[in-house]
Design a protein around this motif. Sequence first.
Motif, PDB file in Angstrom:
ATOM      1  N   GLU A   1      39.662  29.521  38.785  1.00 50.97           N
ATOM      2  CA  GLU A   1      39.751  30.269  40.042  1.00 50.97           C
ATOM      3  C   GLU A   1      41.020  31.113  40.043  1.00 50.97           C
ATOM      4  OE1 GLU A   1      37.595  30.359  42.703  1.00 50.97           O
ATOM      5  OE2 GLU A   1      36.228  29.228  41.420  1.00 50.97           O
ATOM      6  N   SER A   2      40.961  32.255  40.693  1.00 52.62           N
ATOM      7  CA  SER A   2      42.133  33.115  40.831  1.00 52.62           C
ATOM      8  C   SER A   2      42.941  32.677  42.042  1.00 52.62           C
ATOM      9  CB  SER A   2      41.712  34.571  41.009  1.00 52.62           C
ATOM     10  OG  SER A   2      41.000  35.001  39.881  1.00 52.62           O
ATOM     11  N   PRO A   3      44.273  32.700  41.937  1.00 51.90           N
ATOM     12  CA  PRO A   3      45.104  32.326  43.080  1.00 51.90           C
ATOM     13  C   PRO A   3      45.147  33.443  44.111  1.00 51.90           C
ATOM     14  CG  PRO A   3      46.483  33.014  41.267  1.00 51.90           C
ATOM     15  CD  PRO A   3      45.059  33.017  40.759  1.00 51.90           C
TER      16      PRO A   3
ATOM     17  N   VAL B   1      31.952  40.583  36.712  1.00 49.07           N
ATOM     18  CA  VAL B   1      33.049  41.452  37.115  1.00 49.07           C
ATOM     19  C   VAL B   1      33.169  41.276  38.620  1.00 49.07           C
ATOM     20  CG1 VAL B   1      33.943  43.800  37.231  1.00 49.07           C
ATOM     21  CG2 VAL B   1      32.614  43.068  35.231  1.00 49.07           C
ATOM     22  N   LEU B   2      34.241  40.620  39.028  1.00 48.03           N
ATOM     23  CA  LEU B   2      34.436  40.303  40.439  1.00 48.03           C
ATOM     24  C   LEU B   2      35.558  41.146  41.024  1.00 48.03           C
ATOM     25  CD1 LEU B   2      34.342  36.427  40.004  1.00 48.03           C
ATOM     26  CD2 LEU B   2      32.481  37.904  40.743  1.00 48.03           C
ATOM     27  N   ASN B   3      35.268  41.813  42.117  1.00 46.24           N
ATOM     28  CA  ASN B   3      36.286  42.574  42.829  1.00 46.24           C
ATOM     29  C   ASN B   3      37.066  41.582  43.688  1.00 46.24           C
ATOM     30  OD1 ASN B   3      37.857  44.209  44.442  1.00 46.24           O
ATOM     31  ND2 ASN B   3      36.201  45.580  45.012  1.00 46.24           N
TER      32      ASN B   3
ATOM     33  N   HIS C   1      44.682  48.181  39.548  1.00 45.17           N
ATOM     34  CA  HIS C   1      46.072  47.712  39.540  1.00 45.17           C
ATOM     35  C   HIS C   1      46.225  46.430  38.733  1.00 45.17           C
ATOM     36  CE1 HIS C   1      50.080  46.749  40.995  1.00 45.17           C
ATOM     37  NE2 HIS C   1      49.626  45.578  41.362  1.00 45.17           N
ATOM     38  N   ALA C   2      45.212  45.562  38.792  1.00 46.49           N
ATOM     39  CA  ALA C   2      45.303  44.265  38.113  1.00 46.49           C
ATOM     40  C   ALA C   2      43.931  43.869  37.574  1.00 46.49           C
ATOM     41  CB  ALA C   2      45.809  43.200  39.072  1.00 46.49           C
ATOM     42  N   LEU C   3      43.965  43.250  36.389  1.00 43.50           N
ATOM     43  CA  LEU C   3      42.736  42.802  35.745  1.00 43.50           C
ATOM     44  C   LEU C   3      42.974  41.423  35.157  1.00 43.50           C
ATOM     45  CD1 LEU C   3      39.842  43.608  34.834  1.00 43.50           C
ATOM     46  CD2 LEU C   3      40.890  44.451  32.718  1.00 43.50           C
ATOM     47  N   SER C   4      42.272  40.442  35.677  1.00 43.62           N
ATOM     48  CA  SER C   4      42.314  39.081  35.146  1.00 43.62           C
ATOM     49  C   SER C   4      41.175  38.961  34.143  1.00 43.62           C
ATOM     50  CB  SER C   4      42.143  38.081  36.292  1.00 43.62           C
ATOM     51  OG  SER C   4      42.000  36.776  35.800  1.00 43.62           O
ATOM     52  N   ILE C   5      41.510  38.618  32.892  1.00 40.34           N
ATOM     53  CA  ILE C   5      40.519  38.611  31.824  1.00 40.34           C
ATOM     54  C   ILE C   5      40.315  37.195  31.302  1.00 40.34           C
ATOM     55  CG2 ILE C   5      39.922  39.498  29.535  1.00 40.34           C
ATOM     56  CD1 ILE C   5      41.880  41.819  30.096  1.00 40.34           C
ATOM     57  N   HIS C   6      39.053  36.777  31.256  1.00 37.33           N
ATOM     58  CA  HIS C   6      38.679  35.469  30.713  1.00 37.33           C
ATOM     59  C   HIS C   6      37.596  35.720  29.673  1.00 37.33           C
ATOM     60  CE1 HIS C   6      40.930  33.485  33.900  1.00 37.33           C
ATOM     61  NE2 HIS C   6      40.458  34.438  34.682  1.00 37.33           N
ATOM     62  N   THR C   7      37.963  35.548  28.398  1.00 38.47           N
ATOM     63  CA  THR C   7      37.034  35.830  27.297  1.00 38.47           C
ATOM     64  C   THR C   7      36.645  34.532  26.604  1.00 38.47           C
ATOM     65  OG1 THR C   7      38.886  36.187  25.785  1.00 38.47           O
ATOM     66  CG2 THR C   7      37.973  38.139  26.882  1.00 38.47           C
ATOM     67  N   TYR C   8      35.366  34.426  26.275  1.00 39.73           N
ATOM     68  CA  TYR C   8      34.842  33.220  25.642  1.00 39.73           C
ATOM     69  C   TYR C   8      33.848  33.578  24.554  1.00 39.73           C
ATOM     70  CZ  TYR C   8      36.550  31.033  29.943  1.00 39.73           C
ATOM     71  OH  TYR C   8      37.334  30.619  30.977  1.00 39.73           O
TER      72      TYR C   8
ATOM     73  N   PHE D   1      40.568  43.139  39.799  1.00 37.39           N
ATOM     74  CA  PHE D   1      39.313  42.610  39.291  1.00 37.39           C
ATOM     75  C   PHE D   1      39.531  41.393  38.405  1.00 37.39           C
ATOM     76  CE2 PHE D   1      38.243  46.952  40.325  1.00 37.39           C
ATOM     77  CZ  PHE D   1      36.985  46.832  40.870  1.00 37.39           C
ATOM     78  N   LYS D   2      38.514  40.562  38.363  1.00 41.08           N
ATOM     79  CA  LYS D   2      38.458  39.426  37.448  1.00 41.08           C
ATOM     80  C   LYS D   2      37.234  39.638  36.569  1.00 41.08           C
ATOM     81  CE  LYS D   2      37.872  34.385  37.490  1.00 41.08           C
ATOM     82  NZ  LYS D   2      37.848  33.224  38.402  1.00 41.08           N
TER      83      LYS D   2
END
Length: 104
Positions: free
Chosen positions: A92-94, A21-23, A72-79, A38-39
């Motif tokens: 990587e997030s832009p 969980v990356l801020n 406000h925003a959540l980038s989700i990567h599920t595996y 967050f990512k």
Amino acid sequence: MIQETIEAKLHQAFQPEHLQVLNESYMHNVPAGSESHFKVVIVSPSFDGRRLIERHRAVNQVLADELAGQVHALSIHTYTPEQWQQDFQAPESPMCHGGSHENN
């Protein structure tokens, strides 16, 4: 801290083999020290046989209170564990307009 709450909720709901969980708020035009973007990278056997949209909905449901509040925003990567063995990292997030590459 919101980040710790997100981590705890995701651990409880998915028992992940890997969780990040990356801020990423510093990458956006927000005050220093914000916890608004967050990512999440999560690897869990519970994702086996589930479509990507189902996985994301499950994560969003677990974090509904945070998403309705300060996040406000959540980038989700599920595996699945098998997918993670093949990829080993999320994209990587832009940077957003007004964000900074330096962690504030």
